[in-house]
Design a protein around this motif. Structure first.
Motif, PDB file in Angstrom:
ATOM      1  N   LEU A   3       0.824  -1.218   0.000  1.00 24.90           N
ATOM      2  CA  LEU A   3       0.000   0.000   0.000  1.00 24.90           C
ATOM      3  C   LEU A   3       0.852   1.260   0.000  1.00 24.90           C
ATOM      4  O   LEU A   3       0.561   2.224  -0.717  1.00 24.90           O
ATOM      5  N   TYR A   4       1.919   1.259   0.799  1.00 24.55           N
ATOM      6  CA  TYR A   4       2.752   2.466   0.873  1.00 24.55           C
ATOM      7  C   TYR A   4       3.380   2.751  -0.487  1.00 24.55           C
ATOM      8  O   TYR A   4       3.358   3.872  -0.966  1.00 24.55           O
ATOM      9  N   ALA A  37       6.177  10.985   7.505  1.00 21.46           N
ATOM     10  CA  ALA A  37       5.920   9.548   7.675  1.00 21.46           C
ATOM     11  C   ALA A  37       7.244   8.789   7.766  1.00 21.46           C
ATOM     12  O   ALA A  37       7.397   7.858   8.567  1.00 21.46           O
ATOM     13  N   GLU A  38       8.214   9.198   6.953  1.00 20.26           N
ATOM     14  CA  GLU A  38       9.507   8.496   6.973  1.00 20.26           C
ATOM     15  C   GLU A  38      10.261   8.763   8.283  1.00 20.26           C
ATOM     16  O   GLU A  38      10.931   7.882   8.811  1.00 20.26           O
ATOM     17  N   ARG A  39      10.106   9.979   8.814  1.00 20.36           N
ATOM     18  CA  ARG A  39      10.715  10.256  10.128  1.00 20.36           C
ATOM     19  C   ARG A  39       9.993   9.458  11.209  1.00 20.36           C
ATOM     20  O   ARG A  39      10.605   8.926  12.131  1.00 20.36           O
ATOM     21  N   LEU A  68       1.713   9.203  11.373  1.00 22.83           N
ATOM     22  CA  LEU A  68       1.972   7.980  12.155  1.00 22.83           C
ATOM     23  C   LEU A  68       1.430   6.757  11.402  1.00 22.83           C
ATOM     24  O   LEU A  68       2.115   5.728  11.291  1.00 22.83           O
ATOM     25  N   TYR A  69       0.213   6.889  10.895  1.00 24.43           N
ATOM     26  CA  TYR A  69      -0.367   5.783  10.122  1.00 24.43           C
ATOM     27  C   TYR A  69       0.526   5.441   8.926  1.00 24.43           C
ATOM     28  O   TYR A  69       0.891   4.278   8.705  1.00 24.43           O
ATOM     29  N   LEU A  70       0.915   6.467   8.176  1.00 23.03           N
ATOM     30  CA  LEU A  70       1.757   6.221   6.993  1.00 23.03           C
ATOM     31  C   LEU A  70       3.124   5.665   7.410  1.00 23.03           C
ATOM     32  O   LEU A  70       3.697   4.810   6.725  1.00 23.03           O
ATOM     33  N   LEU A  73       2.896   2.029   7.907  1.00 21.36           N
ATOM     34  CA  LEU A  73       2.882   1.325   6.612  1.00 21.36           C
ATOM     35  C   LEU A  73       4.299   1.216   6.056  1.00 21.36           C
ATOM     36  O   LEU A  73       4.716   0.163   5.567  1.00 21.36           O
ATOM     37  N   LYS A  74       5.020   2.326   6.122  1.00 13.29           N
ATOM     38  CA  LYS A  74       6.387   2.381   5.582  1.00 13.29           C
ATOM     39  C   LYS A  74       7.271   1.317   6.253  1.00 13.29           C
ATOM     40  O   LYS A  74       8.041   0.618   5.604  1.00 13.29           O
ATOM     41  N   LEU A  75       7.129   1.210   7.582  1.00 12.89           N
ATOM     42  CA  LEU A  75       7.954   0.295   8.370  1.00 12.89           C
ATOM     43  C   LEU A  75       7.440  -1.144   8.299  1.00 12.89           C
ATOM     44  O   LEU A  75       8.133  -2.083   8.689  1.00 12.89           O
ATOM     45  N   GLY A  76       6.195  -1.301   7.830  1.00 12.92           N
ATOM     46  CA  GLY A  76       5.602  -2.642   7.783  1.00 12.92           C
ATOM     47  C   GLY A  76       4.952  -3.035   9.095  1.00 12.92           C
ATOM     48  O   GLY A  76       4.573  -4.188   9.290  1.00 12.92           O
ATOM     49  N   ALA A  77       4.821  -2.067  10.024  1.00 16.79           N
ATOM     50  CA  ALA A  77       4.142  -2.361  11.288  1.00 16.79           C
ATOM     51  C   ALA A  77       2.630  -2.362  11.052  1.00 16.79           C
ATOM     52  O   ALA A  77       2.154  -1.882  10.030  1.00 16.79           O
ATOM     53  N   VAL A  78       1.909  -2.928  12.016  1.00 14.73           N
ATOM     54  CA  VAL A  78       0.446  -3.033  11.881  1.00 14.73           C
ATOM     55  C   VAL A  78      -0.193  -1.906  12.693  1.00 14.73           C
ATOM     56  O   VAL A  78       0.019  -1.800  13.900  1.00 14.73           O
TER      57      VAL A  78
END
Ligand code: MLC
Ligand code: AMP
Length: 506
Positions: A3-4, A37-39, A68-70, A73-78
């Motif tokens: 998704l990201y 989001a990346e930070r 935080l939501y994005l 996603l970036k990190l693959g966390a739920v």
């Protein structure tokens, strides 16, 4: 389908475009939002959060919360968002059930976090997580999460027992976003008016993903407030809301066709839109509200057409990639025009309830159709109308409230012998929670409020308490809720429909 990455691809070249217009704070471009989001992903990684870990968030609606939501996603966390109205005891359950790695809470809410929870705070423009994010390296690499990997867990209460976590995968979210973006004809020059909360699928996924995929701006209001919506309407082209938004707008004299001059689409969902509201809205604005139907477990299933007839009281046709059928109790499809359970299958349908394989199995047919618990009819062309619910749930202002949860608490209350919780028509919320109690003389509404405070989110509290000598029961001993609903349907005066009629007449 990640998704990201899908969002990044859609937004290639759009870094300078406006993403979130926040009347209460500053505006955010897409470049700023995705850099944040990346930070955020970098900060989560620094805290030891990894792919597949659950990040539970109970945060106010801010651009930081979107980042935080994005970031998850970036990190693959739920990502596991929670209603900000949930009390400490409700939050405790979710943190434990989700086996959360991190609880991110608004400072106001963090104070009541369970002692053993690992907590970071996040507020508009601040909080410990934001401070950490500003000091770490942003995460450059998007985690290798694919179609079947879980991206979010949305808790939804159950007819029995405690809330269940619906696991939504990257594939569920991405495919549904693409289908809606196409069906509703999103364009880069659309402007979304967003007044929904972002802890449910409607405000978080349906609304934001559509706008992000189109690279269009969102007017990001922290909550629904009729005046703020009226102020923003002249700049907007698309609005999504629950029916309460539309009945509240209709009750404002200042809500006129002129104010809607740039609008091309009003969308409604999460609860039934009264036919009277649909007609009153058309009369006032010239717009026929587009009603669609979905749920946490399936994202969006059906929609009235963008081009073509939008019919009041119907939720339209199955979206591309979604199969919908009306079936009997055994799962056998019934003939067109016959009433039955609504069942759906497709890439939109969730991968199961978190750590509840038995429960998951019992809600699916052998051929993969998911049993929604909604009751409907489908005409020969495939147009669906919802006529009721098999599940015992009250939908109030777009929030689901499960009577069982409220009854279990009321039954523990001193002086209460037994309770039955029902939903009755309400002019503002569509349905309102009413508690019917067999109780001692001196148990009054105030006692119920006091008892439930801190135990149950405020929106789930009964709006009215009625004392009766005994509850009506059938021969099996089961409370006849239909009889109770019938007996008390006039408690709040006019229904939503009657109010819309009044508005229309006035
Ligand atoms: C608030 N209150 C509610 C309530 N919302 N009571 C019953 N039902 C609700 N929905 C209560 C509060 O506890 C408070 O009680 C009082 O009303 C005022 O609170 P508020 O916060 O000022 O309310 P308000 O801002 O007016 O909120 C009403 C609302 C809001 C309709 C704007 O509930 C809302 O935004 N609903 C949208 C829900 C949503 O997004 N659903 C999507 C689910 S996803 P008191 O007594 O203390 O004053 C889904 C799938 C799909 O369903 O298909 O989309
Ligand atoms: P939730 O579990 O919070 O996701 O709520 C999903 C439920 O909301 C569905 O199962 C339906 O009962 C209801 N719902 C969503 N959209 C509509 C609609 N357009 N009309 C009637 N009910 C709806």
């Amino acid at each position: 389908m990640n998704l990201y990455r899908g969002l990044e691809n859609a937004l290639r070249g759009a870094a300078g475009r406006l993403a979130l217009r926040c009347p209460e704070s500053r505006d955010w471009s897409y470049g700023q939002l995705f850099a944040a989001a990346e930070r955020m992903a970098g900060a989560l990684r620094a805290l030891g959060v990894g792919a597949g870990d659950r990040v539970v968030a109970q945060v106010e609606k801010t651009p930081e919360a979107v980042s935080l939501y994005l970031g998850c996603l970036k990190l693959g966390a739920v990502y596991v968002p929670l209603n900000t109205a949930y009390t400490k005891s409700e939050v405790e359950y979710f943190l434990t059930d989700a086996a959360s790695s991190l609880f991110v809470a608004d400072s106001r809410l963090a104070a009541s976090a369970p002692a053993d929870a690992r907590v970071e705070t996040l507020d508009a423009g601040g909080g410990s997580l934001a401070a950490l994010a500003s000091g770490v390296d942003p995460l450059a690499e998007t985690a290798a999460r694919e179609d079947g990997d879980v991206a979010a867990i949305i808790y939804t209460s159950g007819t029995t027992g405690r809330a269940k976590g619906a696991m939504l995968t990257h594939g569920n979210l991405a495919s549904n976003a693409q289908a809606l973006n196409a069906c509703w004809g999103w364009r880069p020059d659309d402007v979304l008016l967003h007044a929904l909360p972002i802890f449910h699928v409607h405000g978080l996924f349906v609304a934001l993903h559509c706008a992000f995929l189109a690279g269009s701006p969102t007017i990001f209001l922290s909550r629904f407030d009729a005046q703020s919506v009226l102020d923003a309407l002249p700049q907007a082209t698309v609005m999504m809301g629950v029916p309460t938004f539309y009945t509240r707008l209709l009750s404002e004299d200042a809500f006129t066709a002129e104010l809607c001059r740039r609008m091309r689409l009003f969308i409604s969902g999460s609860a039934p839109l009264a036919e009277q509201t649909f007609h009153a809205f058309e009369q006032r604005t010239g717009h026929r509200i587009l009603e669609r139907y979905g749920m946490s477990e399936t994202l969006m299933n059906t929609s009235n057409p963008l081009d073509g007839e939008r019919i009041a009281g119907t939720v339209g046709f199955a979206l591309p990639g979604v199969e919908a059928r009306i079936a009997d109790a055994a799962g056998t499809p019934v003939a067109a025009g016959e009433v039955g359970g609504i069942e759906v299958r497709g890439r939109n349908v969730f991968s199961g309830y978190w750590r509840m394989p038995e429960k998951t199995r019992s809600e699916f047919r052998a051929d993969g159709f998911f049993i929604t618990g909604d009751v409907g009819v489908m005409d020969a062309d495939g147009r669906v109308a919802i006529v009721g619910r098999a599940k015992d749930v009250v939908i109030s202002g777009g929030y689901n409230i499960y009577p069982k949860e409220v009854e279990a608490l009321l039954d523990e209350m001193p002086g209460v012998r037994e309770s039955a919780v029902i939903g009755v028509p309400h002019p503002d919320f569509g349905e309102a929670v009413v508690a019917v109690l067999v109780a001692e003389q001196d148990v009054v509404q105030e006692d119920v409020d006091t008892f439930l405070r801190g135990r149950l989110a405020r929106f789930k509290h009964p709006k009215r308490v009625v004392r009766v000598a005994r509850l009506p029961r059938n021969v099996m001993g089961k409370v006849r809720k239909n009889a109770l609903r019938e007996a008390h349907r006039g408690l709040f005066g006019e229904t939503a429909g009657a109010v819309a009629e009044q508005v229309k007449a006035g």
